[in-house]
Design an enzyme around this catalytic site. Structure first.
Site, PDB file in Angstrom:
ATOM      1  N   GLU A   1       1.686  -9.392   7.479  1.00 31.33           N
ATOM      2  CA  GLU A   1       2.054  -7.988   7.699  1.00 31.33           C
ATOM      3  C   GLU A   1       2.871  -7.415   6.548  1.00 31.33           C
ATOM      4  O   GLU A   1       3.184  -6.232   6.514  1.00 31.33           O
ATOM      5  CB  GLU A   1       2.868  -7.855   9.002  1.00 31.33           C
ATOM      6  CG  GLU A   1       2.030  -7.761  10.248  1.00 31.33           C
ATOM      7  CD  GLU A   1       0.926  -6.716  10.167  1.00 31.33           C
ATOM      8  OE1 GLU A   1       1.203  -5.573   9.774  1.00 31.33           O
ATOM      9  OE2 GLU A   1      -0.225  -7.058  10.487  1.00 31.33           O
TER      10      GLU A   1
ATOM     11  N   PRO B   1       0.822  -1.216   0.000  1.00 30.48           N
ATOM     12  CA  PRO B   1       0.000   0.000   0.000  1.00 30.48           C
ATOM     13  C   PRO B   1       0.859   1.271   0.000  1.00 30.48           C
ATOM     14  O   PRO B   1       0.360   2.355  -0.280  1.00 30.48           O
ATOM     15  CB  PRO B   1      -0.800  -0.109   1.309  1.00 30.48           C
ATOM     16  CG  PRO B   1      -0.730  -1.538   1.709  1.00 30.48           C
ATOM     17  CD  PRO B   1       0.568  -2.078   1.164  1.00 30.48           C
TER      18      PRO B   1
ATOM     19  N   ARG C   1      -3.999  -6.158 -21.738  1.00 30.44           N
ATOM     20  CA  ARG C   1      -4.898  -5.543 -22.733  1.00 30.44           C
ATOM     21  C   ARG C   1      -4.163  -4.575 -23.645  1.00 30.44           C
ATOM     22  O   ARG C   1      -4.628  -4.257 -24.720  1.00 30.44           O
ATOM     23  CB  ARG C   1      -6.013  -4.741 -22.058  1.00 30.44           C
ATOM     24  CG  ARG C   1      -6.733  -5.362 -20.985  1.00 30.44           C
ATOM     25  CD  ARG C   1      -7.859  -4.518 -20.441  1.00 30.44           C
ATOM     26  NE  ARG C   1      -8.930  -4.388 -21.409  1.00 30.44           N
ATOM     27  CZ  ARG C   1      -9.185  -3.297 -22.077  1.00 30.44           C
ATOM     28  NH1 ARG C   1      -8.452  -2.231 -21.915  1.00 30.44           N
ATOM     29  NH2 ARG C   1     -10.179  -3.265 -22.932  1.00 30.44           N
TER      30      ARG C   1
ATOM     31  N   ASP D   1     -11.069   3.042 -24.941  1.00 32.22           N
ATOM     32  CA  ASP D   1     -11.399   2.894 -23.521  1.00 32.22           C
ATOM     33  C   ASP D   1     -10.994   4.121 -22.708  1.00 32.22           C
ATOM     34  O   ASP D   1     -10.197   4.938 -23.157  1.00 32.22           O
ATOM     35  CB  ASP D   1     -10.675   1.670 -22.942  1.00 32.22           C
ATOM     36  CG  ASP D   1     -11.386   0.369 -23.274  1.00 32.22           C
ATOM     37  OD1 ASP D   1     -12.605   0.403 -23.505  1.00 32.22           O
ATOM     38  OD2 ASP D   1     -10.705  -0.677 -23.301  1.00 32.22           O
TER      39      ASP D   1
HETATM   40  N1  SAM Z   1       1.145  -3.976   6.953  1.00 37.04           N
HETATM   41  C1  SAM Z   1       0.933  -3.496   5.629  1.00 37.04           C
HETATM   42  C2  SAM Z   1       0.583  -2.023   5.653  1.00 37.04           C
HETATM   43  O1  SAM Z   1      -0.127  -1.602   6.558  1.00 37.04           O
HETATM   44  O2  SAM Z   1       0.987  -1.296   4.719  1.00 37.04           O
HETATM   45  C3  SAM Z   1      -0.220  -4.231   4.953  1.00 37.04           C
HETATM   46  C4  SAM Z   1       0.086  -5.640   4.635  1.00 37.04           C
HETATM   47  S1  SAM Z   1      -1.205  -6.378   3.698  1.00 37.04           S
HETATM   48  C5  SAM Z   1      -2.263  -7.006   4.957  1.00 37.04           C
HETATM   49  C6  SAM Z   1      -0.466  -7.811   3.033  1.00 37.04           C
HETATM   50  C7  SAM Z   1       0.035  -7.657   1.627  1.00 37.04           C
HETATM   51  O3  SAM Z   1      -1.027  -7.357   0.750  1.00 37.04           O
HETATM   52  C8  SAM Z   1       1.069  -6.585   1.375  1.00 37.04           C
HETATM   53  O4  SAM Z   1       2.353  -7.014   1.731  1.00 37.04           O
HETATM   54  C9  SAM Z   1       0.938  -6.353  -0.112  1.00 37.04           C
HETATM   55  O5  SAM Z   1       1.655  -7.303  -0.847  1.00 37.04           O
HETATM   56  C10 SAM Z   1      -0.562  -6.594  -0.348  1.00 37.04           C
HETATM   57  N2  SAM Z   1      -1.373  -5.367  -0.430  1.00 37.04           N
HETATM   58  C11 SAM Z   1      -2.356  -5.003   0.413  1.00 37.04           C
HETATM   59  N3  SAM Z   1      -2.926  -3.860   0.031  1.00 37.04           N
HETATM   60  C12 SAM Z   1      -2.311  -3.475  -1.101  1.00 37.04           C
HETATM   61  C13 SAM Z   1      -2.459  -2.362  -1.971  1.00 37.04           C
HETATM   62  N4  SAM Z   1      -3.351  -1.403  -1.753  1.00 37.04           N
HETATM   63  N5  SAM Z   1      -1.646  -2.285  -3.053  1.00 37.04           N
HETATM   64  C14 SAM Z   1      -0.720  -3.238  -3.281  1.00 37.04           C
HETATM   65  N6  SAM Z   1      -0.533  -4.307  -2.476  1.00 37.04           N
HETATM   66  C15 SAM Z   1      -1.309  -4.439  -1.398  1.00 37.04           C
END
Ligand code: SAM
Length: 225
Positions: free
Chosen positions: A115, A88, A154, A169
């Site tokens: 995590e 994120p 795509r 698109d």
């Molecule tokens: N502890 C992290 C944080 O608060 O930023 C979140 C971990 S999330 C529960 C587990 C995994 O989901 C991340 O390591 C990532 O690979 C993926 N993930 C979750 N949300 C994402 C997003 N918005 N964009 C990209 N990957 C995401």
């Protein structure tokens, strides 16, 4: 293009990437998808890939060794290549970014879980780029990886039968898409716009452009800026 996805759940990647347009692009050789199970690379006798976080707190952290070894199994990469890690905290994925990534021969995507990753992965894999698909938190990186793979596929020649439909698109020309209608011309008293039934292609093109502009102005004025 070669997609190489490092994940703890390769079956999620395989299922989606075998259906519809991605499945066809795979069969036609436009893309190749390898979903690599990070767990296959752990040296832990119990096949563990994660551990509790230093400093305490909830959740588990994906450890360096299995992730680094899984990545190294892909070397050498087919250049030009990019290596992405889903988080994120990363650069927001959007249409210009998808276009940029569509120029690669190989795209490696690391999917986190729990995590997330041990932060040292960022130093162990040179040139790795953090990517996010939006300001929300998912349980794993598989959906972000699939969103990116789908959007990039795509854009590749031969993936969608008529490339003109991709060019029409949303975002391709900077605008949102114009509204679409199909038979019947009238449904429950709601009529499709007469211009679309007129057969006048110049007028239809003019109407569509005006609608796309209006929709963009209302829904996404930031795109016009
Ligand atoms: N502890 C992290 C944080 O608060 O930023 C979140 C971990 S999330 C529960 C587990 C995994 O989901 C991340 O390591 C990532 O690979 C993926 N993930 C979750 N949300 C994402 C997003 N918005 N964009 C990209 N990957 C995401």
């Amino acid at each position: 293009m070669q997609f190489s996805i490092l994940t703890l759940f390769p079956e999620i990647i395989d299922a989606y990437a075998s259906a519809s347009i991605m499945g066809r692009a795979r069969k036609n050789g436009v893309i190749d998808v390898q979903a690599i199970n990070i767990r296959d690379f752990t040296t832990d006798p119990h096949k563990k890939v994660d551990d509790s976080p230093f400093g305490g707190g909830s959740g588990m952290v994906l450890a360096c060794q299995p992730v680094e070894s899984a990545f190294e199994s892909l070397l050498p990469l087919q250049e030009p290549a990019r290596v992405l890690i889903t988080t994120p905290a990363g650069r927001k994925f959007d249409h210009p970014f998808a276009l940029e990534l569509s120029q690669c021969k190989q795209l490696v995507i690391l999917c986190g879980h729990y995590e997330g990753f041990d932060e040292r992965i960022m130093q162990l894999i040179p040139g790795i780029e953090e990517v996010s698909i939006g300001d929300f938190v998912l349980t794993g990186g598989e959906l972000p990886a699939l969103c990116m793979m789908d959007a990039i596929t795509r854009l590749l020649p031969g993936a969608v039968q008529k490339f003109s439909s991709v060019e029409a698109d949303s975002f391709y020309d900077g605008l949102l898409d114009y509204p679409h209608y199909t038979r019947p011309a009238e449904y429950k008293g709601l009529r499709a716009p007469d211009v679309l039934l007129s057969g006048n292609h110049a007028e239809i093109a003019k109407w569509r452009k005006a609608q796309a502009l209006q929709k963009t102005k209302l829904a996404r004025p930031d795109l016009l800026e």
